[in-house]
Design an enzyme around this catalytic site. Sequence first.
Site, PDB file in Angstrom:
ATOM      1  N   ASP A  34       0.975  -0.869  -0.360  1.00  0.00           N
ATOM      2  CA  ASP A  34       0.071  -0.158  -0.228  1.00  0.00           C
ATOM      3  C   ASP A  34       0.938   1.244  -0.465  1.00  0.00           C
ATOM      4  O   ASP A  34       1.836   1.570   1.129  1.00  0.00           O
ATOM      5  CB  ASP A  34      -0.770  -0.354   1.525  1.00  0.00           C
ATOM      6  CG  ASP A  34      -2.009  -0.836   0.990  1.00  0.00           C
ATOM      7  OD1 ASP A  34      -2.816  -0.834   0.271  1.00  0.00           O
ATOM      8  OD2 ASP A  34      -1.892  -1.522   1.967  1.00  0.00           O
ATOM      9  N   ASP A 174     -10.638  -5.011  -0.792  1.00  0.00           N
ATOM     10  CA  ASP A 174      -9.271  -4.684   0.200  1.00  0.00           C
ATOM     11  C   ASP A 174     -10.167  -3.623   1.266  1.00  0.00           C
ATOM     12  O   ASP A 174     -10.470  -2.731   1.303  1.00  0.00           O
ATOM     13  CB  ASP A 174      -8.243  -3.759  -0.524  1.00  0.00           C
ATOM     14  CG  ASP A 174      -7.362  -2.924   0.198  1.00  0.00           C
ATOM     15  OD1 ASP A 174      -7.344  -3.038   1.327  1.00  0.00           O
ATOM     16  OD2 ASP A 174      -6.419  -2.082  -0.663  1.00  0.00           O
TER      17      ASP A 174
HETATM   18  C1  DX5 Z   1      -6.587   0.814   3.246  1.00  0.00           C
HETATM   19  C2  DX5 Z   1      -4.960   0.138   2.068  1.00  0.00           C
HETATM   20  C3  DX5 Z   1      -5.641  -1.257   3.015  1.00  0.00           C
HETATM   21  C4  DX5 Z   1      -5.024  -2.122   4.675  1.00  0.00           C
HETATM   22  C5  DX5 Z   1      -5.679  -2.899   4.870  1.00  0.00           C
HETATM   23  O1  DX5 Z   1      -6.158   2.334   2.509  1.00  0.00           O
HETATM   24  O2  DX5 Z   1      -5.857   0.043   1.193  1.00  0.00           O
HETATM   25  O3  DX5 Z   1      -5.055  -2.709   2.011  1.00  0.00           O
HETATM   26  O4  DX5 Z   1      -4.131  -2.119   4.508  1.00  0.00           O
HETATM   27  O5  DX5 Z   1      -5.446  -3.481   5.831  1.00  0.00           O
HETATM   28  P1  DX5 Z   1      -6.954  -3.930   7.262  1.00  0.00           P
HETATM   29  O6  DX5 Z   1      -7.321  -5.817   6.140  1.00  0.00           O
HETATM   30  O7  DX5 Z   1      -6.700  -4.589   8.267  1.00  0.00           O
HETATM   31  O8  DX5 Z   1      -8.246  -3.389   6.365  1.00  0.00           O
HETATM   32 ZN    ZN Z   2      -4.654  -1.599  -0.197  1.00  0.00          ZN
END
Ligand code: DX5
Ligand code: ZN
Length: 293
Positions: A34, A174
């Site tokens: 990310d 996601d």
């Molecule tokens: C949020 C990101 C995600 C995040 C997901 O902006 O794009 O990829 O890291 O993390 P979790 O699974 O903890 O929601």
């Molecule tokens: Zn992401």
Amino acid sequence: MFHLAPSILAANWCHLGDDVKKTVDAGTDYIHFDVIDGIFAPQISFGMPVLASLRKECDAVMDVHLMIEQPERYIPTFASLGADIIPVHYEACNHLDRIINQIKECGAKACVALNPATPVSVLEWILPKLDMVLIMTVNPGYGGQKLIPYCIEKVRRLNEMKKAMGLSFDIQVDGGITLANAGDAIEAGANVLVAGSSVFGKDIEASTKGFMELFKQYDVSVVSAEIWSDILLDGHRHIPTQSVSEDAKMRSVAMYAPSKTFSLAGLVGSYHIIYNKALRDRHDKESSLSHYD
Ligand code: DX5
Ligand code: ZN
């Protein structure tokens, strides 16, 4: 084919390489990376040097989610550092078609991400050019948020568009994905699941294996041909048709099968929905399989 894409945003970066290795060794084949610029989304995460280091240590498919304004400025660099898939945000691109072309010219797979409030219909004309669509199930910027339920409905809507248009792009979800809600996303049509806190915030190996086990319940490619023929010859007679959506019936991609059949495959439980590309292909090929008519 299902993929878990553990998001390193939730990893402990003091031992990032080791943690990534743990999840890859436990069965995952994607890593979700990310990149957040503090403008498009509210946090500054990491970027090129981290990708360069990680790429050297890790063969997994590198899924580089650009939560940045004007991503065209950095796409060639991320691609040259080993990004295999590059999701860019619809909301961050002035010239989305051109940016999709740019990603492909750089040798990466093209993906467009949609924020929760952005309808899937905005992608109608671009879908045939995409390798993957990312449905954000939280507002971008942070890990550890709760999944926004209506986003699952967006996955379903997108999957309907995909089938109607005869396309085969992947559908990624996601944000807030856990072992408890991953089945909902899969049943709606997602096949690439990003999970940050649910993997790196827990016992990495056990959580990764948990997702792999879940995928097996939905992936009939793990069911042997023999068992699959049992499902075809016997299971269909037990399909509780009232529980199968019209859409599922039309597409022949979902069916209910008796638990005894799944037990044979080492999968327990009552009725499971099977999303089955193999079945669809076989059905297309062997139109004489009259029990699907
Ligand atoms: C949020 C990101 C995600 C995040 C997901 O902006 O794009 O990829 O890291 O993390 P979790 O699974 O903890 O929601
Ligand atoms: Zn992401």
